[in-house]
Design an enzyme around this catalytic site. Structure first.
Site, PDB file in Angstrom:
ATOM      1  N   LYS A   1       0.843  -1.192   0.000  1.00 30.14           N
ATOM      2  CA  LYS A   1       0.000   0.000   0.000  1.00 30.14           C
ATOM      3  C   LYS A   1       0.873   1.234   0.000  1.00 30.14           C
ATOM      4  O   LYS A   1       2.007   1.139   0.484  1.00 30.14           O
ATOM      5  CB  LYS A   1      -0.958   0.018   1.187  1.00 30.14           C
ATOM      6  CG  LYS A   1      -0.382  -0.327   2.552  1.00 30.14           C
ATOM      7  CD  LYS A   1       0.796   0.401   3.104  1.00 30.14           C
ATOM      8  CE  LYS A   1       0.725   1.880   3.303  1.00 30.14           C
ATOM      9  NZ  LYS A   1       2.010   2.432   3.899  1.00 30.14           N
TER      10      LYS A   1
ATOM     11  N   TYR B   1      -4.578   4.042   6.173  1.00 27.76           N
ATOM     12  CA  TYR B   1      -5.061   3.024   7.127  1.00 27.76           C
ATOM     13  C   TYR B   1      -6.365   3.487   7.785  1.00 27.76           C
ATOM     14  O   TYR B   1      -7.239   2.668   8.080  1.00 27.76           O
ATOM     15  CB  TYR B   1      -4.021   2.779   8.225  1.00 27.76           C
ATOM     16  CG  TYR B   1      -2.824   1.974   7.795  1.00 27.76           C
ATOM     17  CD1 TYR B   1      -2.805   0.586   7.948  1.00 27.76           C
ATOM     18  CD2 TYR B   1      -1.700   2.587   7.263  1.00 27.76           C
ATOM     19  CE1 TYR B   1      -1.697  -0.147   7.572  1.00 27.76           C
ATOM     20  CE2 TYR B   1      -0.583   1.856   6.881  1.00 27.76           C
ATOM     21  CZ  TYR B   1      -0.594   0.485   7.039  1.00 27.76           C
ATOM     22  OH  TYR B   1       0.503  -0.245   6.662  1.00 27.76           O
TER      23      TYR B   1
HETATM   24  P1  NAD Z   1      12.420   1.740   1.761  1.00 27.24           P
HETATM   25  O1  NAD Z   1      12.783   3.160   1.536  1.00 27.24           O
HETATM   26  O2  NAD Z   1      12.886   1.081   3.028  1.00 27.24           O
HETATM   27  O3  NAD Z   1      12.953   0.854   0.548  1.00 27.24           O
HETATM   28  C1  NAD Z   1      12.667   1.146  -0.797  1.00 27.24           C
HETATM   29  C2  NAD Z   1      13.287   0.059  -1.667  1.00 27.24           C
HETATM   30  O4  NAD Z   1      13.054   0.396  -3.026  1.00 27.24           O
HETATM   31  C3  NAD Z   1      14.806  -0.088  -1.488  1.00 27.24           C
HETATM   32  O5  NAD Z   1      15.163  -1.432  -1.574  1.00 27.24           O
HETATM   33  C4  NAD Z   1      15.356   0.705  -2.678  1.00 27.24           C
HETATM   34  O6  NAD Z   1      16.638   0.252  -3.061  1.00 27.24           O
HETATM   35  C5  NAD Z   1      14.317   0.384  -3.732  1.00 27.24           C
HETATM   36  N1  NAD Z   1      14.232   1.359  -4.825  1.00 27.24           N
HETATM   37  C6  NAD Z   1      14.197   1.073  -6.141  1.00 27.24           C
HETATM   38  N2  NAD Z   1      14.132   2.170  -6.878  1.00 27.24           N
HETATM   39  C7  NAD Z   1      14.130   3.219  -6.026  1.00 27.24           C
HETATM   40  C8  NAD Z   1      14.083   4.624  -6.196  1.00 27.24           C
HETATM   41  N3  NAD Z   1      13.997   5.201  -7.411  1.00 27.24           N
HETATM   42  N4  NAD Z   1      14.118   5.391  -5.075  1.00 27.24           N
HETATM   43  C9  NAD Z   1      14.157   4.849  -3.833  1.00 27.24           C
HETATM   44  N5  NAD Z   1      14.199   3.508  -3.609  1.00 27.24           N
HETATM   45  C10 NAD Z   1      14.196   2.702  -4.692  1.00 27.24           C
HETATM   46  O7  NAD Z   1      10.833   1.604   1.607  1.00 27.24           O
HETATM   47  P2  NAD Z   1       9.758   1.011   2.609  1.00 27.24           P
HETATM   48  O8  NAD Z   1       9.600   1.923   3.753  1.00 27.24           O
HETATM   49  O9  NAD Z   1       9.987  -0.406   2.941  1.00 27.24           O
HETATM   50  O10 NAD Z   1       8.433   1.142   1.700  1.00 27.24           O
HETATM   51  C11 NAD Z   1       8.272   0.372   0.524  1.00 27.24           C
HETATM   52  C12 NAD Z   1       6.774   0.156   0.285  1.00 27.24           C
HETATM   53  O11 NAD Z   1       6.256  -0.610   1.361  1.00 27.24           O
HETATM   54  C13 NAD Z   1       5.972   1.451   0.241  1.00 27.24           C
HETATM   55  O12 NAD Z   1       4.951   1.340  -0.724  1.00 27.24           O
HETATM   56  C14 NAD Z   1       5.371   1.544   1.636  1.00 27.24           C
HETATM   57  O13 NAD Z   1       4.142   2.259   1.667  1.00 27.24           O
HETATM   58  C15 NAD Z   1       5.175   0.084   1.970  1.00 27.24           C
HETATM   59  N6  NAD Z   1       5.201  -0.187   3.419  1.00 27.24           N
HETATM   60  C16 NAD Z   1       4.187  -0.883   3.957  1.00 27.24           C
HETATM   61  C17 NAD Z   1       4.186  -1.145   5.307  1.00 27.24           C
HETATM   62  C18 NAD Z   1       3.053  -1.939   5.932  1.00 27.24           C
HETATM   63  O14 NAD Z   1       2.965  -1.997   7.147  1.00 27.24           O
HETATM   64  N7  NAD Z   1       2.216  -2.570   5.118  1.00 27.24           N
HETATM   65  C19 NAD Z   1       5.230  -0.703   6.120  1.00 27.24           C
HETATM   66  C20 NAD Z   1       6.275  -0.017   5.520  1.00 27.24           C
HETATM   67  C21 NAD Z   1       6.250   0.245   4.163  1.00 27.24           C
END
Ligand code: NAD
Length: 370
Positions: free
Chosen positions: A140, A226
């Site tokens: 999401k 959420y």
């Molecule tokens: P993050 O910043 O920790 O990681 C992003 C990942 O994408 C990295 O591995 C990065 O290398 C990669 N990536 C590829 N192309 C990129 C670019 N152009 N710029 C930046 N990163 C790039 O992200 P996150 O916090 O884990 O979030 C990722 C997704 O997961 C989002 O959609 C977020 O909303 C979702 N999320 C959901 C939950 C949940 O509880 N369901 C919790 C956290 C995040």
């Protein structure tokens, strides 16, 4: 080439048995662990993000019907990828870069992908995965706009693959109890819902705080969603109108994005959901007020740790289960049993429609009809 679940479905159909009857026995404990393990659907994670490593992988290690089988990353030879590969015993043939990702189409070990990339990249990878014949689990928010979200639904429909959005709360027993109490009118008609999800993100340079084309907006896209979901599934109804206002106190942060947003959603029944979210505060709850009583959840939307549900002055109690394992198993069963996905692409799209209406209401000051 048909993917594994579809081949399995055709095989079971040919025996004259329905998939819903067959699938439980394929995984049943009576068949033993070795068969159960063999039949787990293979998942390739796209993006070794913070959430992927801290929550999704542990979830997949506990899941009954699917397992971590591969991953897609920017630099397969980099330290992060190599460490991950060794830690989880992933064979080289199941590791892809963003450039050669399409080759996954030929890999029978991978039944579905799990997209954990910044929001604005979800459509691109969903479309590429669907074209490769893989089912898609996507975090999401589904994407950064209704238009991009729609392309994801269209691509999966065309490819005949399933799409689930990472709304883990939909599968959580505390949230399901809230839905039951509301929809069975145990305390009469629900009249008010109050919900908030905020955390302090002002000191981070992560894409969600700095890059609107990747985030789609401020806390609304990340955590406010959420609260929208919570109100919708609690009432099992859609808002008919929204009003909203945004606020900013850290003027040099969050370029072109809100810092705090408060909004109301009106439902046809007369119920009103009053919600807020912020990147400059801390809060996490949903409280539901009906004519004869109230119930809710503190720490309602946390990804890690226990929820604290209550009904009037009594605590809700449910066995603790890994939230990500539960949602991944639900999706795996949808694939295996050919059943409808609960947190579907359409569900994700509806949240984006509501978010666009909320942003419009905040921009114009108008009450926006849906
Ligand atoms: P993050 O910043 O920790 O990681 C992003 C990942 O994408 C990295 O591995 C990065 O290398 C990669 N990536 C590829 N192309 C990129 C670019 N152009 N710029 C930046 N990163 C790039 O992200 P996150 O916090 O884990 O979030 C990722 C997704 O997961 C989002 O959609 C977020 O909303 C979702 N999320 C959901 C939950 C949940 O509880 N369901 C919790 C956290 C995040």
């Amino acid at each position: 080439m048909l993917d594994k679940p579809r081949r399995q479905f055709i095989k079971t159909s040919a025996l004259g048995l329905s998939a819903t009857t067959i699938a439980p026995s394929l995984f049943g404990k009576e068949l033993g662990n070795s068969i159960s393990k063999q039949r787990k659907l293979g998942v390739a994670i796209i993006g070794l993000s913070g959430y992927a490593r801290s929550a999704i992988v542990p979830g997949l290690l506990e899941a009954e019907y699917c397992k971590l089988a591969g991953f897609v990353t920017g630099n397969p030879n980099g330290d992060k990828a190599q460490e991950f590969k060794v830690k989880y015993g992933i064979p080289d043939k199941n590791i892809y870069s963003y450039d050669n990702f399409e080759d996954i189409a030929e890999n029978p070990d991978i039944d579905m992908v799990y997209i954990v990339l910044p929001n604005g990249l979800h459509a691109e990878y969903t479309i590429r995965a669907a074209k490769a014949g893989k089912h898609v689990m996507c975090e999401k928010p589904m994407e950064v706009s209704v238009a991009k979200g729609q392309t994801m639904i269209d691509a999966c429909k065309k490819a005949g693959t399933l799409l689930q959005i990472g709304y883990r709360c939909r599968y959580d027993p505390f949230h399901k109890e809230m839905m039951r109490l509301s929809q069975e009118k145990v305390y009469g008609e629900v009249k008010l819902i109050e919900s908030s999800f905020s955390f302090f993100g002002m000191n981070s340079d992560n894409w969600r705080f700095t890059n609107k084309s990747l985030s789609g907006g401020g806390p609304m896209m990340d955590v406010g969603i959420y609260c929208i979901q919570g109100a919708r599934y609690t009432l099992d109804a859609e808002p008919i109108a929204v009003t909203a206002r945004t606020y900013k106190t850290y003027m040099d942060k969050l370029p072109d994005m809100e810092e705090t947003i408060v909004w109301e959603m009106e439902f046809a029944s007369g119920a009103v959901a009053s919600c807020n979210c912020s990147y400059a505060a801390r809060n996490n709850h949903i409280h539901v007020s009906a004519e004869k009583g109230s119930f809710g959840i503190r720490d309602a939307f946390v990804a890690h740790g226990d929820l604290d549900g209550y009904v009037e002055d009594k605590k809700m109690s449910f066995p603790s289960k890994n939230k990500q394992a539960v949602q991944m198993d639900a999706f795996a069963r949808n694939i295996l049993d050919k059943t409808a996905v609960i947190a579907s692409g359409e569900d994700g799209l509806q949240d984006l429609r509501i978010i666009e209406a909320i942003y419009k209401a905040a921009d114009t000051g108008d009450r926006v009809l849906l």
